[in-house]
Design a protein around this motif. Structure first.
Motif, short mmCIF file in Angstrom:
data_model
loop_
_atom_site.label_atom_id
_atom_site.label_comp_id
_atom_site.label_asym_id
_atom_site.label_seq_id
_atom_site.Cartn_x
_atom_site.Cartn_y
_atom_site.Cartn_z
N VAL A 17 0.83 -1.27 0.03
CA VAL A 17 -0.06 -0.12 -0.17
C VAL A 17 1.02 1.05 0.02
O VAL A 17 1.71 1.57 0.98
N SER A 19 0.31 4.55 -0.02
CA SER A 19 -0.05 5.71 0.82
C SER A 19 -1.58 5.35 1.37
O SER A 19 -2.00 4.65 0.68
N PRO A 20 -1.94 6.08 2.37
CA PRO A 20 -3.33 5.74 2.73
C PRO A 20 -4.24 5.95 1.83
O PRO A 20 -4.14 6.85 0.86
N LYS A 21 -5.36 5.09 1.51
CA LYS A 21 -6.31 5.02 0.60
C LYS A 21 -5.76 4.47 -0.61
O LYS A 21 -6.87 4.45 -1.70
N ARG A 22 -4.67 4.26 -0.88
CA ARG A 22 -4.13 3.53 -2.22
C ARG A 22 -4.23 2.06 -2.33
O ARG A 22 -4.21 1.57 -1.34
N GLN A 56 -5.48 0.43 5.44
CA GLN A 56 -5.19 0.68 4.11
C GLN A 56 -5.92 2.18 3.76
O GLN A 56 -5.49 2.97 3.38
N GLU A 57 -7.01 2.14 4.52
CA GLU A 57 -8.09 3.38 4.34
C GLU A 57 -7.38 4.45 5.26
O GLU A 57 -7.78 5.85 5.01
N GLY A 58 -6.33 4.30 6.01
CA GLY A 58 -5.61 5.52 6.62
C GLY A 58 -6.47 5.67 8.23
O GLY A 58 -6.14 6.86 8.64
N ALA A 59 -7.26 5.05 8.24
CA ALA A 59 -8.00 5.54 9.88
C ALA A 59 -7.28 5.03 11.02
O ALA A 59 -7.45 5.68 12.09
N TYR A 65 4.42 4.92 5.60
CA TYR A 65 4.11 4.24 4.24
C TYR A 65 5.17 4.43 3.15
O TYR A 65 5.97 5.30 3.41
N ASP A 364 -8.28 -7.20 -5.37
CA ASP A 364 -9.28 -6.08 -5.96
C ASP A 364 -10.78 -6.96 -5.61
O ASP A 364 -11.67 -6.33 -5.17
N HIS A 371 -16.72 -6.31 0.56
CA HIS A 371 -17.62 -5.24 0.79
C HIS A 371 -19.13 -5.52 0.56
O HIS A 371 -20.01 -5.02 0.99
#
Ligand SMILES: [Zn+2]
Ligand SMILES: [Zn+2]
Length: 386
Positions: A17, A19-22, A56-59, A65, A364, A371
């Protein structure tokens, strides 16, 4: 493969990953040498857990990263550090990977490693420490990559794993993909039942959320002989699955939005044990309100910051109620993982019914199907990755 693994600067491929959200992208990475208290593991399978996605979403921060996540690894030992405590561990052994703990604090010494006081820094900051240069992973150009997430960073074909994340296991190759998630998701559900909630046979046991954690709790309660298990979710297919795995009652909160009333319709005197895996405030409040005398609400789902539930102190005291929050079921992986493997073999923990296997290149699709609720537990296979 072993003879070709160099002593240091070990090339492999990992889902990185940036960076966050990638997204997770399969890339070449270089691993450092194995330190005395570490083990090189060739991954066969890695379960995807909600925590991987939250990070991965950065939370949840993990320091630097790029990062390699993954904390439900299963594979084969390829190299054992010179000072690993388990002297029986050897090349070729099959291992399941779990979270790491300090193994030295008072809770670890009580075998409640999931409640280790250093849980956060060891598992999110990297088992070797917080400094970027301490990570065992880098990109081919030398950029440090956050590694040893939960002691393992097992979304990688090869990984330098902290000894404290290793559980030896004699699983057969056919069973291994289904057992990979024992290290976190299933351990959390089952550990909360075995160690914290301890329902009795006649307890009215309610579970909010029929994901991997909730269904593992359902299986564990059934294995313990609990006779009344109530499954709560918003997806009918998941409720049907829960019923086929041992739930005796189900409530769809889209159809019955007043959950407390729904529970009281079944059980006018209230319920004895509630496990919340959802982190949804309104469900937690309903669960609390529906507790019977000596009833316990356990919270294991990640709640949004600022969420609060209200307690009526007088009623709470008179009813002898308890609310408990915990992670990883306060379990010791070295004890609970072999117990769950045995239950699986005995047909009492049929987690093969929860998972679907995806090649590493199809992550993916795995995330999308997680989800959309099409799959409960996606498991990544490393077989096709060289
Ligand atoms: Zn500890
Ligand atoms: Zn997890």
């Amino acid at each position: 493969m072993n003879s070709t693994i160099p002593a240091k600067n070990i090339p492999t491929k990992a889902l990185v990953v940036e960076s966050p959200k990638r997204p997770f992208v399969l890339k070449d990475v270089i691993l450092d040498e194995v330190r005395p208290d570490e083990v090189l593991v060739e991954m066969k399978y890695t379960g995807l857990c909600h925590t991987d996605i939250v990070v991965q979403e950065g939370a949840i921060p993990v320091g630097i990263y790029p990062a390699v996540l993954g904390h439900e690894g299963a594979g084969t030992v390829r190299r054992v550090g010179s000072n690993v405590q388990d002297k029986s561990l050897k090349e070729g052994d099959t291992v399941l990977l779990s979270f790491s703990s300090c193994q030295n604090c008072s809770t670890c010494k009580e075998n409640r490693n999931g409640a280790c006081s250093r849980m956060t820094d060891i598992n999110f900051g990297g088992a070797r420490g917080l400094e970027p240069s301490s990570s065992p992973i880098s990109l081919p150009d030398g950029t440090p990559v956050r590694g040893q997430f939960f002691g393992q960073s097992s979304l990688s074909k090869l990984a330098v794993v902290s000894e404290r994340s290793i559980v030896k296991c004699d699983a057969s190759p056919e069973d291994l993909p289904f057992l990979a998630p024992l290290g976190c998701g299933y351990l959390t559900g089952a550990g909360t039942v075995f160690n914290i909630l301890r329902p009795k046979k006649d307890s009215k046991f309610v579970i909010f959320g029929m994901g991997a954690v909730g269904l593992a709790a359902c299986l564990a309660a059934k294995a313990e002989g609990v006779e009344i298990i109530v499954a709560v979710d918003i997806v009918d297919e998941k409720l049907e699955l829960a019923k086929s795995l041992g739930a005796t009652h189900s409530i769809n909160t889209k159809i019955t939005p007043d959950l407390e009333a729904g529970l009281r319709e079944f059980f006018p005197d209230g319920v004895d044990r509630v496990l919340d895996t959802t982190g949804v405030r309104i469900l937690q409040q309903s669960g609390l309100n529906a507790l019977a005398h000596e009833g316990i609400l356990a919270i294991v789902g990640v709640s949004r910051p600022g969420n609060t539930i209200e307690i009526d102190p007088l009623k709470f005291m008179m009813n002898c109620n308890r609310v408990i929050g915990m992670i990883e079921g306060e379990a010791n992986p070295a004890q609970i993982v072999p117990r769950l493997v045995q239950l699986y073999r005995d047909g009492k923990f049929p987690v093969d019914r929860l998972s679907k296997i995806y090649p590493a290149g199809a992550i993916d699709q795995a995330l999308e199907e997680l989800h959309s609720g099409k799959v409960i537990k996606p498991v990544i296979s490393w077989e096709d990755v060289q």
